[in-house]
Scaffold this motif. Structure first.
Motif, short mmCIF file in Angstrom:
data_model
loop_
_atom_site.label_atom_id
_atom_site.label_comp_id
_atom_site.label_asym_id
_atom_site.label_seq_id
_atom_site.Cartn_x
_atom_site.Cartn_y
_atom_site.Cartn_z
N ILE A 62 0.88 -1.17 0.00
CA ILE A 62 0.00 0.00 0.00
C ILE A 62 0.91 1.21 0.00
CG2 ILE A 62 -1.84 1.25 1.20
CD1 ILE A 62 -2.66 -1.55 0.18
N ILE A 63 0.74 2.07 -0.98
CA ILE A 63 1.62 3.23 -1.13
C ILE A 63 0.79 4.51 -1.22
CG2 ILE A 63 3.42 1.87 -2.26
CD1 ILE A 63 2.44 3.08 -4.95
N GLU A 64 1.48 5.62 -1.06
CA GLU A 64 0.85 6.93 -1.25
C GLU A 64 0.82 7.24 -2.75
OE1 GLU A 64 -0.56 8.62 1.21
OE2 GLU A 64 0.06 6.99 2.53
N PRO A 65 -0.14 8.05 -3.18
CA PRO A 65 -0.20 8.40 -4.62
C PRO A 65 1.07 9.08 -5.12
CG PRO A 65 -2.23 9.02 -3.52
CD PRO A 65 -1.27 8.58 -2.44
N THR A 66 1.84 9.66 -4.23
CA THR A 66 3.08 10.35 -4.62
C THR A 66 4.29 9.42 -4.69
OG1 THR A 66 3.40 10.94 -2.30
CG2 THR A 66 2.31 12.57 -3.71
N ASP A 67 4.14 8.17 -4.31
CA ASP A 67 5.25 7.21 -4.31
C ASP A 67 5.47 6.65 -5.72
OD1 ASP A 67 5.55 7.58 -1.59
OD2 ASP A 67 4.45 5.76 -1.04
N VAL A 68 5.95 7.50 -6.60
CA VAL A 68 6.09 7.11 -8.00
C VAL A 68 7.36 6.32 -8.28
CG1 VAL A 68 4.63 8.98 -8.85
CG2 VAL A 68 7.10 9.34 -8.61
N ASP A 69 8.23 6.16 -7.29
CA ASP A 69 9.45 5.40 -7.50
C ASP A 69 9.16 3.92 -7.78
OD1 ASP A 69 8.62 5.44 -4.74
OD2 ASP A 69 10.49 4.40 -4.23
N VAL A 70 7.96 3.44 -7.47
CA VAL A 70 7.60 2.05 -7.80
C VAL A 70 7.55 1.83 -9.31
CG1 VAL A 70 6.33 1.68 -5.65
CG2 VAL A 70 5.10 2.38 -7.71
N LEU A 71 7.53 2.90 -10.08
CA LEU A 71 7.48 2.80 -11.53
C LEU A 71 8.87 2.68 -12.16
CD1 LEU A 71 4.88 5.64 -12.21
CD2 LEU A 71 4.46 3.21 -11.76
N ASP A 72 9.90 2.95 -11.38
CA ASP A 72 11.27 2.96 -11.90
C ASP A 72 11.73 1.57 -12.33
OD1 ASP A 72 11.35 5.65 -11.31
OD2 ASP A 72 12.54 5.39 -9.48
N ASP A 73 12.54 1.53 -13.38
CA ASP A 73 13.21 0.30 -13.78
C ASP A 73 14.29 0.00 -12.75
OD1 ASP A 73 11.66 0.24 -16.05
OD2 ASP A 73 13.24 0.94 -17.38
N ARG A 74 14.53 -1.28 -12.52
CA ARG A 74 15.63 -1.70 -11.65
C ARG A 74 16.62 -2.48 -12.50
NH1 ARG A 74 13.06 -4.14 -6.24
NH2 ARG A 74 12.05 -5.56 -7.70
#
Length: 101
Positions: A62-74
């Motif tokens: 569960i993340i905040e709407p501003t936690d966009v780092d989950v979209l980053d490539d690893r």
């Protein structure tokens, strides 16, 4: 309201972190209506016109709407990240899987 959407331009299934978002919805079977019910180890099948990509769920958060780092490539990872809202709509459910086939 009716479809899923890719979150990053020029992304392709099986490459990097393929990110998708969709409405959860509570009536009928919307695309991500059951996303919060998946469990670690479940398989996700992504079908294109040419191929089917299989991902294994590795993380649910569960993340905040501003936690966009989950979209980053690893580096070196080929993943899928699927996002929908929580029941309250104030946070997001993020489900990540790794490409297995």
């Amino acid at each position: 309201k009716l479809a899923l959407t890719q979150l990053k331009e020029n992304q392709h299934p099986g490459e990097g972190n393929f990110a998708i978002a969709g409405h959860r919805g509570y009536r009928g079977n919307r695309h991500f209506s059951r996303l919060p019910d998946v469990t670690i180890g479940d398989e996700v099948f992504l079908h294109t016109k040419e191929e089917t990509f299989v991902y294994k769920v590795t993380d649910i958060s569960i993340i905040e709407p501003t936690d966009v780092d989950v979209l980053d490539d690893r580096d070196g990872k080929h993943e899928i990240t699927m996002i929908t809202c929580t029941r309250s709509g104030k946070q997001r459910v993020a489900v990540r899987g790794v490409l297995v086939g």
